[in-house]
Design a protein around this motif. Sequence first.
Motif, PDB file in Angstrom:
ATOM      1  N   UNK A   1       0.770  -1.387   0.014  1.00 16.93           N
ATOM      2  CA  UNK A   1       0.115   0.075   0.125  1.00 16.93           C
ATOM      3  C   UNK A   1       0.836   1.147   0.050  1.00 16.93           C
ATOM      4  N   UNK A   2       0.249   2.358  -0.019  1.00 15.47           N
ATOM      5  CA  UNK A   2       0.915   3.713  -0.293  1.00 15.47           C
ATOM      6  C   UNK A   2       1.037   4.319   1.214  1.00 15.47           C
ATOM      7  N   UNK A   3       2.133   5.020   1.273  1.00 19.32           N
ATOM      8  CA  UNK A   3       2.075   5.795   2.918  1.00 19.32           C
ATOM      9  C   UNK A   3       2.556   7.225   2.616  1.00 19.32           C
ATOM     10  N   UNK A   4       2.989   7.715   3.584  1.00 25.26           N
ATOM     11  CA  UNK A   4       3.529   9.023   3.669  1.00 25.26           C
ATOM     12  C   UNK A   4       5.103   9.040   3.817  1.00 25.26           C
ATOM     13  N   UNK A   5       5.778  10.104   3.585  1.00 17.08           N
ATOM     14  CA  UNK A   5       7.092  10.205   4.133  1.00 17.08           C
ATOM     15  C   UNK A   5       7.247  10.261   5.557  1.00 17.08           C
ATOM     16  N   UNK A   6       8.066   9.395   6.150  1.00 13.26           N
ATOM     17  CA  UNK A   6       8.081   9.535   7.582  1.00 13.26           C
ATOM     18  C   UNK A   6       9.229   8.714   8.095  1.00 13.26           C
ATOM     19  N   UNK A   7       9.514   8.885   9.561  1.00 11.00           N
ATOM     20  CA  UNK A   7      10.487   8.102  10.188  1.00 11.00           C
ATOM     21  C   UNK A   7      10.831   8.268  11.208  1.00 11.00           C
ATOM     22  N   UNK A   8      11.785   7.702  12.060  1.00 10.53           N
ATOM     23  CA  UNK A   8      12.192   7.906  13.484  1.00 10.53           C
ATOM     24  C   UNK A   8      13.066   9.112  13.539  1.00 10.53           C
ATOM     25  N   UNK A   9      12.796   9.546  14.760  1.00  9.62           N
ATOM     26  CA  UNK A   9      14.020  10.562  15.048  1.00  9.62           C
ATOM     27  C   UNK A   9      15.151  10.234  15.586  1.00  9.62           C
ATOM     28  N   UNK A  10      16.151  10.938  15.095  1.00 11.80           N
ATOM     29  CA  UNK A  10      17.300  10.471  15.485  1.00 11.80           C
ATOM     30  C   UNK A  10      17.587  11.241  16.694  1.00 11.80           C
ATOM     31  N   UNK A  11      18.714  10.846  17.598  1.00 14.98           N
ATOM     32  CA  UNK A  11      19.026  11.464  19.011  1.00 14.98           C
ATOM     33  C   UNK A  11      19.457  13.031  18.723  1.00 14.98           C
ATOM     34  N   UNK A  12      18.850  13.842  19.462  1.00 17.35           N
ATOM     35  CA  UNK A  12      18.885  15.285  19.373  1.00 17.35           C
ATOM     36  C   UNK A  12      18.339  15.955  18.416  1.00 17.35           C
ATOM     37  N   UNK A  13      17.582  15.091  17.455  1.00 18.27           N
ATOM     38  CA  UNK A  13      16.775  15.855  16.624  1.00 18.27           C
ATOM     39  C   UNK A  13      15.429  16.315  17.063  1.00 18.27           C
ATOM     40  N   UNK A  14      14.964  17.405  16.495  1.00 20.27           N
ATOM     41  CA  UNK A  14      13.687  17.798  16.652  1.00 20.27           C
ATOM     42  C   UNK A  14      12.670  17.132  15.979  1.00 20.27           C
ATOM     43  N   UNK A  15      11.252  16.987  16.276  1.00 18.95           N
ATOM     44  CA  UNK A  15      10.328  16.238  15.476  1.00 18.95           C
ATOM     45  C   UNK A  15      10.081  16.949  14.034  1.00 18.95           C
ATOM     46  N   UNK A  16      10.196  18.326  13.938  1.00 21.00           N
ATOM     47  CA  UNK A  16      10.168  19.030  12.449  1.00 21.00           C
ATOM     48  C   UNK A  16      11.499  18.642  11.706  1.00 21.00           C
ATOM     49  N   UNK A  17      12.532  18.688  12.226  1.00 21.01           N
ATOM     50  CA  UNK A  17      13.779  18.444  11.554  1.00 21.01           C
ATOM     51  C   UNK A  17      13.827  16.948  11.203  1.00 21.01           C
ATOM     52  N   UNK A  18      13.320  15.950  11.846  1.00 22.57           N
ATOM     53  CA  UNK A  18      13.076  14.705  11.227  1.00 22.57           C
ATOM     54  C   UNK A  18      11.962  14.644  10.354  1.00 22.57           C
ATOM     55  N   UNK A  19      10.896  15.240  10.355  1.00 27.64           N
ATOM     56  CA  UNK A  19       9.894  15.249   9.077  1.00 27.64           C
ATOM     57  C   UNK A  19      10.666  15.862   7.976  1.00 27.64           C
ATOM     58  N   UNK A  20      11.367  16.953   8.018  1.00 25.08           N
ATOM     59  CA  UNK A  20      12.019  17.441   6.800  1.00 25.08           C
ATOM     60  C   UNK A  20      13.299  16.698   6.457  1.00 25.08           C
ATOM     61  N   UNK A  21      13.916  16.078   7.127  1.00 26.02           N
ATOM     62  CA  UNK A  21      15.033  15.130   6.709  1.00 26.02           C
ATOM     63  C   UNK A  21      14.539  13.952   6.130  1.00 26.02           C
ATOM     64  N   UNK A  22      13.513  13.393   6.811  1.00 20.42           N
ATOM     65  CA  UNK A  22      12.754  12.216   6.083  1.00 20.42           C
ATOM     66  C   UNK A  22      12.248  12.614   4.681  1.00 20.42           C
TER      67      UNK A  22
END
Length: 165
Positions: free
Chosen positions: A54-75
């Motif tokens: 199935x289809x999904x959204x760009x997503x992933x797990x946070x790295x240590x020291x990363x903020x959620x918004x930084x994680x979303x942009x990185x993923x």
Amino acid sequence: MRALTYRTFYRLPGRWRRRIVRTFQPTYTIGAVAVVRDPQLTRILLLRQPPGAGWSLPAGLMDRGETPVQCAARELAEETGIKLPPERMRAANPNAIVHTRGQWVDMVFETEVEPGVELVVDSAEVIEAAWHRLDNLPPLTVSTSQLLAHYAIGPYKDYPEVREA
């Protein structure tokens, strides 16, 4: 007895208290999700990832020291090639979706991108990335359908019990 337990607990060194709490409390995994739409809000960017059911959204797990918004942009950058500064992402409402059965929390962020932007997928993580009309979505993964229902998108949008699960 309860008061004595609390007094004893708060006299312990901080690292012991943290260890006790982490031992007896449920732990949650934190991830970040990017909901990317076109500026007219008629299309959404979706990914087909292995095993491709199935289809999904760009997503992933946070790295240590990363903020959620930084994680979303990185993923988003890693999985689609779309590089946006975190300032271009805004917290969705609701921003945190708690999955108590799987013990994870999705921090959800939204942004708009022109559909003409070149998509460069990471072939290790993504089979295909494509824009889809909101009124004609492809088969979604169950977790993606449930998450999008919180934003009145997708096949479960008319089922409030999905949003409460």
